[in-house]
Motif scaffolding. Sequence first.
Motif, PDB file in Angstrom:
ATOM      1  N   THR A  28     -24.451 -23.826  43.036  1.00 21.13           N
ATOM      2  CA  THR A  28     -24.514 -23.672  41.590  1.00 21.13           C
ATOM      3  C   THR A  28     -24.835 -24.976  40.887  1.00 21.13           C
ATOM      4  OG1 THR A  28     -22.151 -24.058  41.576  1.00 21.13           O
ATOM      5  CG2 THR A  28     -22.892 -21.780  41.460  1.00 21.13           C
ATOM      6  N   MET A  29     -24.811 -26.057  41.642  1.00 22.65           N
ATOM      7  CA  MET A  29     -24.983 -27.335  40.964  1.00 22.65           C
ATOM      8  C   MET A  29     -26.447 -27.716  40.895  1.00 22.65           C
ATOM      9  SD  MET A  29     -21.902 -29.522  42.461  1.00 22.65           S
ATOM     10  CE  MET A  29     -22.567 -30.899  41.624  1.00 22.65           C
ATOM     11  N   PRO A  30     -26.802 -28.400  39.802  1.00 18.45           N
ATOM     12  CA  PRO A  30     -28.159 -28.910  39.743  1.00 18.45           C
ATOM     13  C   PRO A  30     -28.333 -29.986  40.804  1.00 18.45           C
ATOM     14  CG  PRO A  30     -26.952 -29.377  37.707  1.00 18.45           C
ATOM     15  CD  PRO A  30     -25.988 -28.786  38.669  1.00 18.45           C
ATOM     16  N   PRO A  47     -40.396 -33.203  34.892  1.00 15.45           N
ATOM     17  CA  PRO A  47     -41.465 -33.481  33.946  1.00 15.45           C
ATOM     18  C   PRO A  47     -41.072 -34.653  33.041  1.00 15.45           C
ATOM     19  CG  PRO A  47     -40.508 -31.296  33.606  1.00 15.45           C
ATOM     20  CD  PRO A  47     -39.683 -31.973  34.636  1.00 15.45           C
ATOM     21  N   HIS A  69     -41.736 -35.305  30.098  1.00 14.63           N
ATOM     22  CA  HIS A  69     -41.361 -35.030  28.708  1.00 14.63           C
ATOM     23  C   HIS A  69     -39.901 -34.649  28.563  1.00 14.63           C
ATOM     24  CE1 HIS A  69     -42.790 -31.072  30.265  1.00 14.63           C
ATOM     25  NE2 HIS A  69     -41.629 -30.750  29.790  1.00 14.63           N
ATOM     26  N   ASP A  70     -39.252 -34.401  29.681  1.00 12.78           N
ATOM     27  CA  ASP A  70     -37.846 -34.037  29.583  1.00 12.78           C
ATOM     28  C   ASP A  70     -36.912 -35.241  29.700  1.00 12.78           C
ATOM     29  OD1 ASP A  70     -37.316 -30.679  30.724  1.00 12.78           O
ATOM     30  OD2 ASP A  70     -36.836 -31.660  28.850  1.00 12.78           O
ATOM     31  N   ASP A 123     -37.311 -38.251  24.829  1.00 14.06           N
ATOM     32  CA  ASP A 123     -36.754 -37.457  23.744  1.00 14.06           C
ATOM     33  C   ASP A 123     -36.475 -38.330  22.538  1.00 14.06           C
ATOM     34  OD1 ASP A 123     -36.799 -34.962  24.612  1.00 14.06           O
ATOM     35  OD2 ASP A 123     -34.636 -34.670  24.778  1.00 14.06           O
ATOM     36  N   PHE A 154     -29.971 -34.277  20.896  1.00 15.06           N
ATOM     37  CA  PHE A 154     -28.838 -34.549  21.767  1.00 15.06           C
ATOM     38  C   PHE A 154     -28.412 -36.016  21.772  1.00 15.06           C
ATOM     39  CE2 PHE A 154     -30.959 -30.783  23.445  1.00 15.06           C
ATOM     40  CZ  PHE A 154     -29.896 -29.896  23.530  1.00 15.06           C
ATOM     41  N   PHE A 155     -28.958 -36.843  20.877  1.00 15.68           N
ATOM     42  CA  PHE A 155     -28.655 -38.273  20.931  1.00 15.68           C
ATOM     43  C   PHE A 155     -28.281 -38.875  19.584  1.00 15.68           C
ATOM     44  CE2 PHE A 155     -31.248 -37.564  24.653  1.00 15.68           C
ATOM     45  CZ  PHE A 155     -30.451 -38.168  25.612  1.00 15.68           C
ATOM     46  N   LEU A 174     -26.424 -36.496  25.376  1.00 15.60           N
ATOM     47  CA  LEU A 174     -26.442 -35.588  26.511  1.00 15.60           C
ATOM     48  C   LEU A 174     -27.867 -35.599  27.074  1.00 15.60           C
ATOM     49  CD1 LEU A 174     -24.287 -33.507  27.568  1.00 15.60           C
ATOM     50  CD2 LEU A 174     -25.435 -31.815  26.164  1.00 15.60           C
ATOM     51  N   PRO A 183     -30.762 -34.364  30.061  1.00 17.54           N
ATOM     52  CA  PRO A 183     -30.979 -33.139  30.830  1.00 17.54           C
ATOM     53  C   PRO A 183     -30.037 -33.072  32.034  1.00 17.54           C
ATOM     54  CG  PRO A 183     -33.072 -34.022  30.140  1.00 17.54           C
ATOM     55  CD  PRO A 183     -32.032 -35.016  29.718  1.00 17.54           C
ATOM     56  N   TYR A 184     -29.676 -31.857  32.393  1.00 14.76           N
ATOM     57  CA  TYR A 184     -28.670 -31.574  33.420  1.00 14.76           C
ATOM     58  C   TYR A 184     -27.265 -31.855  32.925  1.00 14.76           C
ATOM     59  CZ  TYR A 184     -32.772 -31.069  36.243  1.00 14.76           C
ATOM     60  OH  TYR A 184     -33.990 -30.643  36.701  1.00 14.76           O
ATOM     61  N   GLU A 185     -27.135 -31.985  31.598  1.00 10.91           N
ATOM     62  CA  GLU A 185     -25.830 -32.002  30.946  1.00 10.91           C
ATOM     63  C   GLU A 185     -24.969 -33.221  31.259  1.00 10.91           C
ATOM     64  OE1 GLU A 185     -24.803 -29.347  28.881  1.00 10.91           O
ATOM     65  OE2 GLU A 185     -25.698 -27.495  29.660  1.00 10.91           O
ATOM     66  N   GLN A 239     -18.480 -30.229  35.858  1.00 11.70           N
ATOM     67  CA  GLN A 239     -18.861 -29.152  36.776  1.00 11.70           C
ATOM     68  C   GLN A 239     -17.738 -28.123  36.763  1.00 11.70           C
ATOM     69  OE1 GLN A 239     -21.546 -28.739  39.285  1.00 11.70           O
ATOM     70  NE2 GLN A 239     -22.478 -29.898  37.638  1.00 11.70           N
ATOM     71  N   ARG A 240     -18.051 -26.927  36.218  1.00 10.20           N
ATOM     72  CA  ARG A 240     -17.015 -25.901  36.167  1.00 10.20           C
ATOM     73  C   ARG A 240     -16.889 -25.210  37.523  1.00 10.20           C
ATOM     74  NH1 ARG A 240     -19.475 -25.573  31.295  1.00 10.20           N
ATOM     75  NH2 ARG A 240     -21.032 -24.237  32.219  1.00 10.20           N
ATOM     76  N   ARG A 277     -30.173 -21.886  37.570  1.00 10.68           N
ATOM     77  CA  ARG A 277     -29.021 -22.637  37.055  1.00 10.68           C
ATOM     78  C   ARG A 277     -29.417 -24.068  36.710  1.00 10.68           C
ATOM     79  NH1 ARG A 277     -23.977 -19.902  38.640  1.00 10.68           N
ATOM     80  NH2 ARG A 277     -24.625 -17.919  39.547  1.00 10.68           N
ATOM     81  N   ARG A 278     -30.248 -24.661  37.561  1.00  9.24           N
ATOM     82  CA  ARG A 278     -30.699 -26.026  37.292  1.00  9.24           C
ATOM     83  C   ARG A 278     -31.561 -26.075  36.036  1.00  9.24           C
ATOM     84  NH1 ARG A 278     -30.889 -25.948  42.808  1.00  9.24           N
ATOM     85  NH2 ARG A 278     -33.093 -25.473  42.989  1.00  9.24           N
ATOM     86  N   ALA A 305     -29.358 -26.032  33.075  1.00 12.44           N
ATOM     87  CA  ALA A 305     -28.682 -27.327  32.928  1.00 12.44           C
ATOM     88  C   ALA A 305     -29.657 -28.365  32.385  1.00 12.44           C
ATOM     89  CB  ALA A 305     -28.105 -27.779  34.267  1.00 12.44           C
ATOM     90  N   ARG A 306     -30.894 -28.286  32.866  1.00 14.81           N
ATOM     91  CA  ARG A 306     -31.878 -29.251  32.394  1.00 14.81           C
ATOM     92  C   ARG A 306     -32.129 -29.078  30.889  1.00 14.81           C
ATOM     93  NH1 ARG A 306     -37.231 -29.270  35.565  1.00 14.81           N
ATOM     94  NH2 ARG A 306     -37.893 -27.665  34.119  1.00 14.81           N
ATOM     95  N   ARG A 340     -30.025 -28.173  28.815  1.00 11.31           N
ATOM     96  CA  ARG A 340     -28.766 -28.436  28.120  1.00 11.31           C
ATOM     97  C   ARG A 340     -28.342 -27.234  27.272  1.00 11.31           C
ATOM     98  NH1 ARG A 340     -31.246 -34.051  26.113  1.00 11.31           N
ATOM     99  NH2 ARG A 340     -33.080 -32.748  26.434  1.00 11.31           N
ATOM    100  N   ARG A 382     -24.853 -29.241  18.351  1.00 11.43           N
ATOM    101  CA  ARG A 382     -24.245 -29.860  17.169  1.00 11.43           C
ATOM    102  C   ARG A 382     -23.675 -28.833  16.210  1.00 11.43           C
ATOM    103  NH1 ARG A 382     -25.638 -35.305  16.785  1.00 11.43           N
ATOM    104  NH2 ARG A 382     -27.514 -35.913  17.921  1.00 11.43           N
TER     105      ARG A 382
END
Lengths: 334, 582
Positions: free
Chosen positions: A29-31, A40, A42-43, A48, A193-194, A219, A221-223, A248-249, B220-221, B224-225, B227, B470
């Motif tokens: 389940t984890m990235p 990419p 741009h991410d 950003d 996010f910043f 935050l 990407p990938y939280e 990580q939940r 899932r990834r 997460a990516r 957000r 937010r």
Amino acid sequence: MIRAFFLLGTALAVGTSAMAQEQPHAAHTMPAPQSPQEQPAHDMSAMDVEKAASQDRAKDSAAQSGEMSAMDHAAMGHGTMAMDSAIPETAPPPEAFENPGFAADAFVGADVMAASRAEVIGEIRGPKVFWVQGDRLEYRARQGEDGYLFDLQGYYGGDLNKLWFKAEGEGAFGEDIESAELQALYSRAIAPFFDVQLGVKQDLTGPERTHLAVGIQGLVPYEFEVDAAAFLSTKGDLTARIEGELDQRITQRLILQPRAELSLAAQDIPELGVGAGLDSVELGVRLRYEFAREFAPYIGVDQEWKLGGSADFARLAGEDPSVTNYVVGIRFWF
Amino acid sequence: MSALSRRSFLSSSTGAVAATGLLTAMPAWARGAVSGTVARKGSDVLSGEHLTMSVADTLFTTGSRRGPGVAVNGTIPGPLVRLKEGQNLVVDLVNNSTHGTSIHWHGLLVPFLMDGVPGVSMAAVEPGETYRYEFPIRQSGTYWWHAHTLQEPLGHYGPLIIDPVEPEPHQYDRDYVVMLSDWSEMSPHEIMKKLKVADGYFNYNQTTWTDDYDMSGEDRRMWARMRMMPTDISDVSGATYTFLVNGHGPEDGLEYLFRPGERVRLRFINGSAMTYFNVRIPGTAMTVIQADGQNVQPVETDEFQIGVAETYDVIVEPTALAHAIVAESTDRSGMGVAMLTSRPGAKAPVPALRKPPLLTMADMGMGGMDHSAHGGGDTMGGDMSGEAAMAGGAMTMRDTSRLPETVKVGPGLDMVSANPVDRMDYPGLGLEDVGHRVLDYSQLVSHKPHAEVRQPTRLKTLHLTGNMHRYMWSFDGEKFSAVTEPIRFAYNERVRVKLVNDTMMAHPIHLHGHFFELVNGAAPDRQPKKHTLTVQPGSSAQFDLTADERGDWAFHCHLFYHMHNGMFQVVTVRPLAGGGAK
């Protein structure tokens, strides 16, 4: 200042890649770490920020509207709706602009309505929020004297502008507090996010110093929650720090939080035992249980290394440059 | 029939009245209450030309939850206002509470000064003040009323039924109101703070290492990516809400009585602050006859999703001893329950909560980019959709070059729908493949042809924007607080309005003082009239509007905390001259 930003940028880049490697490979389940071609450009967080900061409002509207209407045709599910392409997107007719500006003013009273509008606008602007979080308040069991650590932060403000404070300190039981610092920052949202943050950091243990602090918190990407900052002291010393955390939940309430912290220095600072370059690395993992979102005790393990010149300073002082802490603590906010 | 139905409506509340009567009989010191009285559940009926509605702070209890409430005439919901088309109405609103109040007549065609929106058409009625509403009733159907202040989520709302002058087009033996709502023991201010500081605070259906969601690691990834949460269905959930039917929680055993063989009209009103409901009555089909107070051609269905502030009238012909009326929240975190029963005390089994749904490609604004764009889209567990999302530049979640210049780009905008498709034929999140019939907007057809068939002369596009993280919400990237220019219409102008949802949440968009016609594929003179329209996540929706009510009108998302965090605008219809005030 330029040097500080450069250092900050380096810290951010180093930190992000370090965190990507730090990710546990435990569960499906984890990235998982991304191979470069999957990531990419741009991410990227830096992009950003840059993009938002230099938001270019001048757009090729002709090309864009062409693209939009082409998409609309593709998207039409119903034949009858295709006719909207025949409806021009034009300005309202002149009579739509006729006075009064506020229809109720003439009937209710302009002053009464103005006050009422101001009140509603105030409500809908969103509340000013006061928030305090004890991110880590922990007991640290280790070889030698056991220690403690506190790491708090909080803010007061609205959606875009906030006043932040951050307080952090640690020490060993039976000794004077080893380090403690307090930061007061103005924080401004610059991207979805910043936030950028600017203010002062005050060291509360000797030798006491005051620093100019510049940072980015947000935050990626990938939280990952990232807090990167550069500090320029009144003595001219330049340092930087980057912290990253990831929740990580495991279940809805059981959460594993890997955490990394890197400290960098642009020069030797012998009186602080800091060597130029990568000064220290701290990697930890904490497992918390959220009885409520606001209250979660945790256990974990945390490894600190002093590196390079800093390690030499530590050895000279008769300290071990590598320390493993077994921690128990609480995380809370209100 | 009318008398019978009113008696039935009242009788459904009698048990609760008796129970809470005991509470109110206790001396104030023994209750430890702030303001003394505990609100009764359910409604009395107010009819006639001159009504008095008194607002008071109160306490409310449901199940094990107890907290502050606001009652009108002593009940939550407040009284059923039952009127006759063509009558005049005078309402004295008495504010005995400690906060500003108002009543907005949701769905009613009223002079704009009677619309009850502080800051737009009136000033809030302050504590101790009385305000008189006075207007003629020009329509019929099922509506509701509610405060347009922070009192609304606390209980300041109630049903409104207007009986038509002409006979009803359908025969029925009983007539009940089923008013759905959500209530929390947490104050609205507290809920707002939680949403501001902790993304997903109320969501206990999140993806975890141990969940059994049908999602690949790659999906899932991807989430997460971005957000973002694929389980971001309801901002406020059953973790704090109790879902009410006419003020009754699931444990209260609210009953609607019928005799076998009877046709029962149920008037569903979603009076909740934040909750979309999936409504079904297992074991019996429902025939939808009215939407938002306007008669539609009958559609038989087994389930429908009702957006916040919408109403649907259905006719059922129950056959079993008892049937459960189930209003499940769309995030499946709880349900409102009542019994449709032929014998007091007889109960039908209540189905378990279904598995929480997941957001899809289409909800990300990429509806046209997979091969299942016709009204749904696969869940992210689908075979190739994840890969499609990753391919090339399609994964850009926030390509602001796609936005017109009218949209303000800033931190308050976290997503741009790359390809927002029309989803009038989408039944609602989680209802794509439930294995029975589910109502969607494309099935709504006006019962009678309407006179207005003019082709709109212009198109007005508005973007619904936000930043979930937010908790900022807006139209065209600007919160109401930042807006000085209203949305302008010329009187009697015919405009097609296109709403583009650049967020991953469904928004029930409500225009005051008017009905608009959904552009849903029906013939131009049969497009259904509504006052509230759900724009699906990452999608677009269109309506045709004849701006024939002069004045200033609120236009907003009816999710309470979205409205109160910026998704609120004002529509002006000019010129005002020639009857603006009345």
